[in-house]
Structure formats: C-alpha cells, structure tokens
Design a protein around this motif. Structure first.
Motif, PDB file in Angstrom:
ATOM      1  N   LEU A  22       8.182  25.093  21.316  1.00 12.37           N
ATOM      2  CA  LEU A  22       7.985  23.793  20.677  1.00 12.37           C
ATOM      3  C   LEU A  22       6.667  23.787  19.913  1.00 12.37           C
ATOM      4  O   LEU A  22       5.714  24.446  20.315  1.00 12.37           O
ATOM      5  CB  LEU A  22       7.937  22.685  21.733  1.00 12.37           C
ATOM      6  N   VAL A  29       8.380  17.312  17.946  1.00 10.91           N
ATOM      7  CA  VAL A  29       9.738  17.775  18.187  1.00 10.91           C
ATOM      8  C   VAL A  29      10.635  16.554  18.397  1.00 10.91           C
ATOM      9  O   VAL A  29      10.212  15.564  19.002  1.00 10.91           O
ATOM     10  CB  VAL A  29       9.800  18.734  19.404  1.00 10.91           C
ATOM     11  N   PHE A  34      15.380  17.963  21.816  1.00  8.95           N
ATOM     12  CA  PHE A  34      14.790  18.613  22.983  1.00  8.95           C
ATOM     13  C   PHE A  34      15.566  18.284  24.254  1.00  8.95           C
ATOM     14  O   PHE A  34      15.863  19.169  25.057  1.00  8.95           O
ATOM     15  CB  PHE A  34      13.321  18.222  23.157  1.00  8.95           C
ATOM     16  N   THR A  51       4.133  26.462  23.804  1.00  8.54           N
ATOM     17  CA  THR A  51       3.640  25.861  22.564  1.00  8.54           C
ATOM     18  C   THR A  51       2.395  26.630  22.117  1.00  8.54           C
ATOM     19  O   THR A  51       1.775  27.328  22.926  1.00  8.54           O
ATOM     20  CB  THR A  51       3.245  24.382  22.760  1.00  8.54           C
ATOM     21  N   PRO A  57       3.584  19.071  23.934  1.00 13.57           N
ATOM     22  CA  PRO A  57       4.268  18.728  22.687  1.00 13.57           C
ATOM     23  C   PRO A  57       4.312  17.220  22.461  1.00 13.57           C
ATOM     24  O   PRO A  57       4.287  16.443  23.412  1.00 13.57           O
ATOM     25  CB  PRO A  57       5.683  19.280  22.903  1.00 13.57           C
ATOM     26  N   ALA A 100      12.619  20.353  15.171  1.00 14.90           N
ATOM     27  CA  ALA A 100      11.228  19.933  15.325  1.00 14.90           C
ATOM     28  C   ALA A 100      10.537  19.876  13.970  1.00 14.90           C
ATOM     29  O   ALA A 100      10.257  20.920  13.376  1.00 14.90           O
ATOM     30  CB  ALA A 100      10.485  20.904  16.246  1.00 14.90           C
ATOM     31  N   ALA A 103       7.605  22.193  13.485  1.00  8.42           N
ATOM     32  CA  ALA A 103       7.788  23.647  13.419  1.00  8.42           C
ATOM     33  C   ALA A 103       7.292  24.213  12.093  1.00  8.42           C
ATOM     34  O   ALA A 103       6.728  25.308  12.044  1.00  8.42           O
ATOM     35  CB  ALA A 103       9.252  24.017  13.642  1.00  8.42           C
ATOM     36  N   GLY A 133      13.691  23.325  13.169  1.00  4.10           N
ATOM     37  CA  GLY A 133      13.168  24.386  14.028  1.00  4.10           C
ATOM     38  C   GLY A 133      13.371  25.763  13.422  1.00  4.10           C
ATOM     39  O   GLY A 133      12.648  26.716  13.745  1.00  4.10           O
TER      40      GLY A 133
END
Length: 157
Positions: A22, A29, A34, A51, A57, A100, A103, A133
């Motif tokens: 994440l 995110v 998730f 992370t 996160p 996310a 990302a 993501g």
C-alpha cells in the motif's frame, strides 16, 4: 538481480504468505478496494501489509460501513505495516496492490518495491495490481537490460 528458488513462502501451518503493498502518502488507498482485497486474501493466506517506510496507510473514499470495518481492522496486530525496505520477497508466494490513488506518488518509483517485483517476476510468482495500483508496477526495473521489468509480458486488465 539474482534468481534463486526458495520454499520459504509457506509457514509451518501450511498456509501461503501474501504481501499486500500500500502507499503511505495522503492520496492513499481506496478503502473499499483494500477491504475487498484483504478479506479475500486473509481467508486463504497469511497476509502481511507493507508500505514505504512502514508508515500507516491513508484510506480514502470511506463511507460509514468501511470506516467501522477499518476501525476494527486497526486494532489487529496484522494491521501494522512493515517497511518495504525490510521485506524478504522469498517469504511470499503472491503480491497484491489494491486500487490506490497514492500508488502513482510513492510506489511508482520506489526502488525497494522494484526489487521485490523483480524477484516476483524472476520466480514467476503471482502479482496482482488493481485499478490505479497498477502504477506501482512501474517501479520494476531490470538493471541488466536497462528496461522495465515487465517488458515483453502480456498484462491483463
């Protein structure tokens, strides 16, 4: 990047290990993505969250039901993320990156994630990235060939 086989992706209980990566930036995110990813994987795998820097996160797009679920989730030991810098990719049989928005900010150029992804590519382990993501996959760089690690691969959408 050296490739070598490892059988360390399972625990003594026989369950495979899954790494969920994440972002840790404020863009975060998707809470729904998730929750769905964690719920599905946690039922079949030992799940570890990681992370950049091991920071907690940020969850975005929270509605009341997901907020309640996340509050309960945060009380569990497995909710504390590891730092990407200390991840041993040999321990995991699959990698998952949920939808996310963050990302693209702190995973797309993350060298530690890049090394993890290159290990997964080399070992032909399962990699799943969802929605935005997918931008985290940009961090996979093949130093030998000086190109993107997924060059020549067919990615499904």
């Amino acid at each position: 990047m050296r490739c070598f086989l490892s059988m360390a992706s399972t625990t003594s209980g026989g369950r495979l290990n899954c790494l969920i990566v994440l972002p840790s930036c404020k863009e975060g995110v998707s809470s729904q993505s998730f929750i769905q990813c964690f719920t599905l994987t946690h039922s079949a795998f030992n799940v570890q969250i990681a992370t950049p820097g091991g920071k907690n996160p940020e969850f975005v797009e929270e509605e009341e039901q997901s907020r309640k679920w996340l509050n309960e989730f945060r009380t569990k030991a497995y909710a504390v993320p590891l730092s990407l810098e200390i991840i041993d990719a040999n321990r995991y049989s699959c990698l998952l990156i949920p939808h996310a928005p963050g990302a693209a900010i702190d995973l797309a150029n993350n060298a530690d994630l890049g090394e993890i992804l290159m290990h997964f590519i080399c070992e032909k382990k399962l990699i799943c990235a969802i929605g935005v993501g997918v931008t985290a996959l940009l961090s996979a760089k093949d130093a030998k060939k000086d190109c993107w690690g997924f060059k020549g691969y067919a990615l499904t959408g």
